[in-house]
Design a protein around this motif. Structure first.
Motif, PDB file in Angstrom:
ATOM      1  N   PRO A 145       0.757  -1.351   0.130  1.00 49.04           N
ATOM      2  CA  PRO A 145       0.254  -0.157  -0.108  1.00 49.04           C
ATOM      3  C   PRO A 145       0.853   1.320  -0.178  1.00 49.04           C
ATOM      4  O   PRO A 145       1.869   1.386   0.683  1.00 49.04           O
ATOM      5  N   VAL A 146       0.426   2.106  -0.775  1.00 51.13           N
ATOM      6  CA  VAL A 146       0.828   3.541  -0.847  1.00 51.13           C
ATOM      7  C   VAL A 146      -0.073   4.608  -0.386  1.00 51.13           C
ATOM      8  O   VAL A 146      -1.085   4.721  -0.887  1.00 51.13           O
ATOM      9  N   VAL A 147       0.208   5.220   0.571  1.00 50.75           N
ATOM     10  CA  VAL A 147      -0.833   5.842   1.532  1.00 50.75           C
ATOM     11  C   VAL A 147      -0.231   7.439   1.170  1.00 50.75           C
ATOM     12  O   VAL A 147       0.986   7.618   1.781  1.00 50.75           O
ATOM     13  N   ALA A 148      -0.859   8.298   0.620  1.00 51.19           N
ATOM     14  CA  ALA A 148      -0.466   9.815   0.439  1.00 51.19           C
ATOM     15  C   ALA A 148      -1.280  10.636   1.037  1.00 51.19           C
ATOM     16  O   ALA A 148      -2.385  10.623   1.118  1.00 51.19           O
ATOM     17  N   PHE A 149      -0.782  11.737   1.583  1.00 50.42           N
ATOM     18  CA  PHE A 149      -1.346  12.937   2.181  1.00 50.42           C
ATOM     19  C   PHE A 149      -1.462  13.911   0.740  1.00 50.42           C
ATOM     20  O   PHE A 149      -0.468  14.465   0.373  1.00 50.42           O
ATOM     21  N   HIS A 150      -2.435  14.417   0.695  1.00 53.77           N
ATOM     22  CA  HIS A 150      -2.678  15.702  -0.526  1.00 53.77           C
ATOM     23  C   HIS A 150      -3.385  16.826   0.369  1.00 53.77           C
ATOM     24  O   HIS A 150      -4.017  16.884   1.067  1.00 53.77           O
ATOM     25  N   ASP A 151      -2.297  17.851   0.446  1.00 56.57           N
ATOM     26  CA  ASP A 151      -2.447  19.056   1.442  1.00 56.57           C
ATOM     27  C   ASP A 151      -3.421  19.765   0.812  1.00 56.57           C
ATOM     28  O   ASP A 151      -4.021  19.819  -0.309  1.00 56.57           O
ATOM     29  N   PHE A 152      -3.945  20.785   1.566  1.00 58.40           N
ATOM     30  CA  PHE A 152      -5.034  22.056   1.237  1.00 58.40           C
ATOM     31  C   PHE A 152      -4.242  22.698  -0.020  1.00 58.40           C
ATOM     32  O   PHE A 152      -2.979  22.812   0.110  1.00 58.40           O
ATOM     33  N   THR A 153      -5.367  23.156  -0.828  1.00 59.37           N
ATOM     34  CA  THR A 153      -4.697  23.899  -2.196  1.00 59.37           C
ATOM     35  C   THR A 153      -5.394  25.149  -2.051  1.00 59.37           C
ATOM     36  O   THR A 153      -6.941  25.092  -1.889  1.00 59.37           O
ATOM     37  N   THR A 154      -5.099  26.334  -2.460  1.00 61.19           N
ATOM     38  CA  THR A 154      -5.873  27.415  -3.026  1.00 61.19           C
ATOM     39  C   THR A 154      -6.352  27.502  -4.380  1.00 61.19           C
ATOM     40  O   THR A 154      -5.357  27.323  -5.088  1.00 61.19           O
TER      41      THR A 154
END
Length: 263
Positions: A145-154
């Motif tokens: 498994p590859v778990v990724a965090f996608h940050d807040f974007t404007t």
């Protein structure tokens, strides 16, 4: 080399991040005004129909289910309060153990030796199941498994003309699809040495056979409740596991959350 990060550190980080961003990570993100017809929230609900078989090494699987009215808060960020439950049999009661998997995901695990038909009463719901011996075979761990965090974007283009922020979310990519019968994928913080796993993280439902890509974001729309669970930031160490419809758990695949490339 990254320093190993556990539940307490990232719990504090996400409390601060939620306050900064205005994100609602708990189950009470429903709207009370502004045209919403009803007040709804998430609670625990049965994952399978009555009459289903439950092996001794499994349990009655409970999953996030929407309901009307106010919700009781759970024990932490994004958690749900466990509803009252009892187990009834023709010749008396029986014992089952509550096992939290992730916010909104839990098992009612039967006592050793429970056999035959028993009715589980969960809040106002009643459902009968047939309890039997251990199932044959085991569930393999999630494949790479590859778990990724996608940050807040404007982003631009909001109706007000002002920039708006998208919510942060996690994605999960598996090398191979989950085995047949798997109902959900649980992602939770790796416990510190000597500590038991805690239901702190999130669960996602397997929606289609052959599916290998999944995502979780807690925040919902204006008139919808927020999903129970916690988006997990980059660098955190997590355990990833399957749970099938009969409440059996797979072996654990441990990994570290990576930061997704900015768009």
């Amino acid at each position: 080399m990254h320093k190993r990060t556990h539940l307490a550190t990232w719990g504090a980080t996400w409390i601060a991040l939620a306050a900064f961003s205005g994100a609602v990570l708990g189950p009470q993100g429903h709207a009370r005004a502004g045209g919403c017809a009803t007040v709804r929230h998430y609670t625990f609900g049965f994952a399978v129909r009555g009459g289903s078989s439950v092996p001794e090494d499994g349990g009655v699987l409970l999953v996030p289910t929407t309901a009307s009215g106010d919700a009781a808060r759970g024990g932490g960020l994004g958690e749900l309060a466990a509803p009252p439950y009892t187990v009834e049999r023709a010749n008396g009661s029986a014992t089952m153990t509550w096992v939290g998997l992730a916010p909104g995901w839990a098992l009612l695990r039967p006592a050793e030796g429970l056999r035959g038909r028993a009715t589980v009463v969960l809040g106002a719901e009643r459902r009968a199941f047939v309890f039997g011996p251990r199932a044959r075979g085991t569930l393999s761990a999630p494949s790479a498994p590859v778990v990724a965090f996608h940050d807040f974007t404007t982003v631009g283009g909001a109706p007000s003309g002002r920039p708006s922020r998208t919510q942060a979310y996690n994605s999960i990519q598996l090398r191979r699809a989950p085995p047949s019968g798997v109902r959900g994928i649980i992602v939770r913080y790796t416990p510190a040495a000597g500590q038991a796993p805690r239901a702190y993280g999130f669960g996602v439902e397997v929606e289609a056979r052959g599916q290998t890509s999944f995502s979780f974001g807690a925040r919902a729309g204006r008139c919808s409740p927020s999903l129970p669970g916690n988006v997990i930031a980059a660098d955190a160490h997590v355990d990833v596991l399957f749970v099938d419809a009969r409440g059996r758990l797979s072996a654990v695949a441990s990994t570290q959350v990576v930061s997704a490339p900015a768009l």
